[in-house]
Design a protein around this motif. Structure first.
Motif, PDB file in Angstrom:
ATOM      1  N   TYR A  68     -40.399  58.446  12.523  1.00  0.00           N
ATOM      2  CA  TYR A  68     -39.351  59.370  12.090  1.00  0.00           C
ATOM      3  C   TYR A  68     -38.478  58.750  10.993  1.00  0.00           C
ATOM      4  O   TYR A  68     -37.819  57.744  11.220  1.00  0.00           O
ATOM      5  CB  TYR A  68     -38.444  59.752  13.269  1.00  0.00           C
ATOM      6  N   ASP A  69     -38.460  59.417   9.830  1.00  0.00           N
ATOM      7  CA  ASP A  69     -37.625  58.936   8.726  1.00  0.00           C
ATOM      8  C   ASP A  69     -36.140  59.205   8.974  1.00  0.00           C
ATOM      9  O   ASP A  69     -35.300  58.400   8.609  1.00  0.00           O
ATOM     10  CB  ASP A  69     -38.019  59.609   7.404  1.00  0.00           C
ATOM     11  N   GLU A  70     -35.823  60.335   9.565  1.00  0.00           N
ATOM     12  CA  GLU A  70     -34.425  60.725   9.768  1.00  0.00           C
ATOM     13  C   GLU A  70     -33.906  60.267  11.130  1.00  0.00           C
ATOM     14  O   GLU A  70     -33.122  60.944  11.770  1.00  0.00           O
ATOM     15  CB  GLU A  70     -34.274  62.233   9.623  1.00  0.00           C
ATOM     16  N   LEU A  71     -34.328  59.087  11.557  1.00  0.00           N
ATOM     17  CA  LEU A  71     -33.917  58.547  12.845  1.00  0.00           C
ATOM     18  C   LEU A  71     -33.590  57.077  12.705  1.00  0.00           C
ATOM     19  O   LEU A  71     -34.356  56.314  12.110  1.00  0.00           O
ATOM     20  CB  LEU A  71     -35.042  58.719  13.876  1.00  0.00           C
ATOM     21  N   GLU A  72     -32.473  56.686  13.249  1.00  0.00           N
ATOM     22  CA  GLU A  72     -32.086  55.276  13.313  1.00  0.00           C
ATOM     23  C   GLU A  72     -32.113  54.880  14.782  1.00  0.00           C
ATOM     24  O   GLU A  72     -31.474  55.520  15.612  1.00  0.00           O
ATOM     25  CB  GLU A  72     -30.686  55.071  12.736  1.00  0.00           C
ATOM     26  N   ILE A  73     -32.868  53.846  15.095  1.00  0.00           N
ATOM     27  CA  ILE A  73     -32.904  53.356  16.466  1.00  0.00           C
ATOM     28  C   ILE A  73     -32.091  52.080  16.540  1.00  0.00           C
ATOM     29  O   ILE A  73     -32.289  51.157  15.743  1.00  0.00           O
ATOM     30  CB  ILE A  73     -34.336  53.153  16.964  1.00  0.00           C
ATOM     31  N   SER A 110     -26.690  63.442  17.415  1.00  0.00           N
ATOM     32  CA  SER A 110     -27.042  64.412  16.383  1.00  0.00           C
ATOM     33  C   SER A 110     -26.902  63.826  14.980  1.00  0.00           C
ATOM     34  O   SER A 110     -25.953  63.092  14.695  1.00  0.00           O
ATOM     35  CB  SER A 110     -26.130  65.625  16.515  1.00  0.00           C
ATOM     36  N   LYS A 111     -27.826  64.193  14.128  1.00  0.00           N
ATOM     37  CA  LYS A 111     -27.764  63.771  12.724  1.00  0.00           C
ATOM     38  C   LYS A 111     -26.529  64.340  12.037  1.00  0.00           C
ATOM     39  O   LYS A 111     -25.800  63.622  11.365  1.00  0.00           O
ATOM     40  CB  LYS A 111     -29.019  64.239  11.981  1.00  0.00           C
ATOM     41  N   ASN A 112     -26.275  65.624  12.208  1.00  0.00           N
ATOM     42  CA  ASN A 112     -25.222  66.287  11.438  1.00  0.00           C
ATOM     43  C   ASN A 112     -23.824  66.064  11.980  1.00  0.00           C
ATOM     44  O   ASN A 112     -22.894  65.839  11.215  1.00  0.00           O
ATOM     45  CB  ASN A 112     -25.520  67.785  11.328  1.00  0.00           C
ATOM     46  N   SER A 113     -23.670  66.116  13.289  1.00  0.00           N
ATOM     47  CA  SER A 113     -22.321  66.025  13.847  1.00  0.00           C
ATOM     48  C   SER A 113     -22.030  64.685  14.513  1.00  0.00           C
ATOM     49  O   SER A 113     -20.877  64.364  14.762  1.00  0.00           O
ATOM     50  CB  SER A 113     -22.115  67.142  14.871  1.00  0.00           C
ATOM     51  N   GLY A 114     -23.066  63.922  14.837  1.00  0.00           N
ATOM     52  CA  GLY A 114     -22.870  62.649  15.509  1.00  0.00           C
ATOM     53  C   GLY A 114     -22.564  62.778  16.996  1.00  0.00           C
ATOM     54  O   GLY A 114     -22.298  61.779  17.655  1.00  0.00           O
ATOM     55  N   SER A 122     -40.622  59.568  29.773  1.00  0.00           N
ATOM     56  CA  SER A 122     -41.849  59.812  29.018  1.00  0.00           C
ATOM     57  C   SER A 122     -41.575  59.889  27.518  1.00  0.00           C
ATOM     58  O   SER A 122     -40.450  60.163  27.082  1.00  0.00           O
ATOM     59  CB  SER A 122     -42.481  61.129  29.470  1.00  0.00           C
ATOM     60  N   GLU A 123     -42.619  59.681  26.767  1.00  0.00           N
ATOM     61  CA  GLU A 123     -42.523  59.810  25.318  1.00  0.00           C
ATOM     62  C   GLU A 123     -42.092  61.219  24.940  1.00  0.00           C
ATOM     63  O   GLU A 123     -41.316  61.396  23.981  1.00  0.00           O
ATOM     64  CB  GLU A 123     -43.877  59.474  24.678  1.00  0.00           C
ATOM     65  N   SER A 124     -42.543  62.225  25.684  1.00  0.00           N
ATOM     66  CA  SER A 124     -42.154  63.599  25.358  1.00  0.00           C
ATOM     67  C   SER A 124     -40.653  63.815  25.528  1.00  0.00           C
ATOM     68  O   SER A 124     -40.039  64.548  24.751  1.00  0.00           O
ATOM     69  CB  SER A 124     -42.950  64.618  26.184  1.00  0.00           C
ATOM     70  N   ARG A 125     -40.033  63.161  26.502  1.00  0.00           N
ATOM     71  CA  ARG A 125     -38.575  63.258  26.666  1.00  0.00           C
ATOM     72  C   ARG A 125     -37.877  62.694  25.434  1.00  0.00           C
ATOM     73  O   ARG A 125     -36.912  63.272  24.918  1.00  0.00           O
ATOM     74  CB  ARG A 125     -38.132  62.511  27.927  1.00  0.00           C
ATOM     75  N   PHE A 126     -38.362  61.555  24.960  1.00  0.00           N
ATOM     76  CA  PHE A 126     -37.799  60.955  23.759  1.00  0.00           C
ATOM     77  C   PHE A 126     -37.979  61.878  22.559  1.00  0.00           C
ATOM     78  O   PHE A 126     -37.031  62.125  21.806  1.00  0.00           O
ATOM     79  CB  PHE A 126     -38.468  59.598  23.473  1.00  0.00           C
ATOM     80  N   ARG A 127     -39.191  62.381  22.372  1.00  0.00           N
ATOM     81  CA  ARG A 127     -39.479  63.247  21.221  1.00  0.00           C
ATOM     82  C   ARG A 127     -38.613  64.520  21.248  1.00  0.00           C
ATOM     83  O   ARG A 127     -38.090  64.923  20.207  1.00  0.00           O
ATOM     84  CB  ARG A 127     -40.950  63.609  21.169  1.00  0.00           C
ATOM     85  N   ILE A 136     -35.101  63.587  20.248  1.00  0.00           N
ATOM     86  CA  ILE A 136     -35.053  63.246  18.813  1.00  0.00           C
ATOM     87  C   ILE A 136     -35.074  64.523  17.967  1.00  0.00           C
ATOM     88  O   ILE A 136     -34.295  64.660  17.021  1.00  0.00           O
ATOM     89  CB  ILE A 136     -36.209  62.301  18.428  1.00  0.00           C
ATOM     90  N   GLU A 137     -35.950  65.456  18.321  1.00  0.00           N
ATOM     91  CA  GLU A 137     -36.031  66.713  17.562  1.00  0.00           C
ATOM     92  C   GLU A 137     -34.719  67.492  17.644  1.00  0.00           C
ATOM     93  O   GLU A 137     -34.263  68.035  16.646  1.00  0.00           O
ATOM     94  CB  GLU A 137     -37.206  67.567  18.062  1.00  0.00           C
ATOM     95  N   ILE A 138     -34.114  67.516  18.826  1.00  0.00           N
ATOM     96  CA  ILE A 138     -32.817  68.173  18.962  1.00  0.00           C
ATOM     97  C   ILE A 138     -31.782  67.464  18.096  1.00  0.00           C
ATOM     98  O   ILE A 138     -31.005  68.094  17.375  1.00  0.00           O
ATOM     99  CB  ILE A 138     -32.364  68.215  20.442  1.00  0.00           C
ATOM    100  N   GLY A 139     -31.782  66.133  18.135  1.00  0.00           N
ATOM    101  CA  GLY A 139     -30.844  65.349  17.336  1.00  0.00           C
ATOM    102  C   GLY A 139     -31.013  65.543  15.847  1.00  0.00           C
ATOM    103  O   GLY A 139     -30.033  65.587  15.098  1.00  0.00           O
ATOM    104  N   ARG A 140     -32.248  65.681  15.407  1.00  0.00           N
ATOM    105  CA  ARG A 140     -32.510  65.876  13.981  1.00  0.00           C
ATOM    106  C   ARG A 140     -32.106  67.266  13.513  1.00  0.00           C
ATOM    107  O   ARG A 140     -31.718  67.458  12.366  1.00  0.00           O
ATOM    108  CB  ARG A 140     -33.987  65.631  13.684  1.00  0.00           C
ATOM    109  N   ALA A 141     -32.176  68.252  14.412  1.00  0.00           N
ATOM    110  CA  ALA A 141     -31.909  69.641  14.029  1.00  0.00           C
ATOM    111  C   ALA A 141     -30.504  70.110  14.370  1.00  0.00           C
ATOM    112  O   ALA A 141     -30.029  71.111  13.828  1.00  0.00           O
ATOM    113  CB  ALA A 141     -32.926  70.560  14.720  1.00  0.00           C
TER     114      ALA A 141
END
Length: 159
Positions: free
Chosen positions: A68-73, A129-133, A144-149, A152-157
């Motif tokens: 993920y490019d728009e993700l900082e871990i 969240s990316k936009n609001s933090g 699970s990986e699906s929980r993470f994904r 992450i998708e919610i955070g990106r959107a």
């Protein structure tokens, strides 16, 4: 001959280089998270070498970071400072080439400073969240990986 010596010295310094591990308080970690607001979603993972579930999920989280490019871990080790070199070896073995953190604060203020509902159980993960933090998801324990994904998708959107 000089080229061989210089090349050998370069290879030696690269193979011996340590992963940067910065001692940090909860306030410093939260400041780092806020620095990515409006730029990237942030996944905070607090882990320790002695925590088997933490070590088990670590490679999956590193793979997500690469994807993920728009993700900082942000990884924060809850290990003791005496274990700093062991933590650095683990991070290097995992292929982590970014800065990581090690807790530098007593447990109670660190835990409450990171998240008011965190019990201190490890691993602990929070997605911002990316936009609001703001926090879009958080959980204790290995998931699970699906929980993470999904988080992450919610955070990106998330607006």
């Amino acid at each position: 001959m000089i080229r061989i010596i210089v090349l050998s010295a370069f290879i030696l310094t690269q193979s011996c280089s340590q992963v940067e591990l910065i001692p940090s308080t909860s306030e410093q970690i939260m400041s780092k998270i806020k620095s990515f607001s409006s730029q990237k979603a942030v996944l905070l993972n607090i882990w320790a070498l002695w925590c088997v579930p933490c070590v088990e999920e670590f490679p999956m989280i590193v793979d997500l970071d690469d994807e993920y490019d728009e993700l900082e871990i942000i990884f924060v080790s809850a290990d003791f400072h005496e274990q700093k070199s062991e933590v650095q070896k683990f991070l290097k073995k995992q292929g982590l080439d970014s800065i990581s953190f090690i807790k530098n604060e007593k447990d109670d203020p660190f835990i409450s400073g990171i998240h008011p509902e965190w019990t201190g159980s490890l691993p602990f993960t929070v997605v911002y969240s990316k936009n609001s933090g703001i926090i879009v998801d958080s959980w204790e324990g290995k998931h699970s990986e699906s929980r993470f994904r999904d988080a992450i998708e919610i955070g990106r959107a998330h607006v």
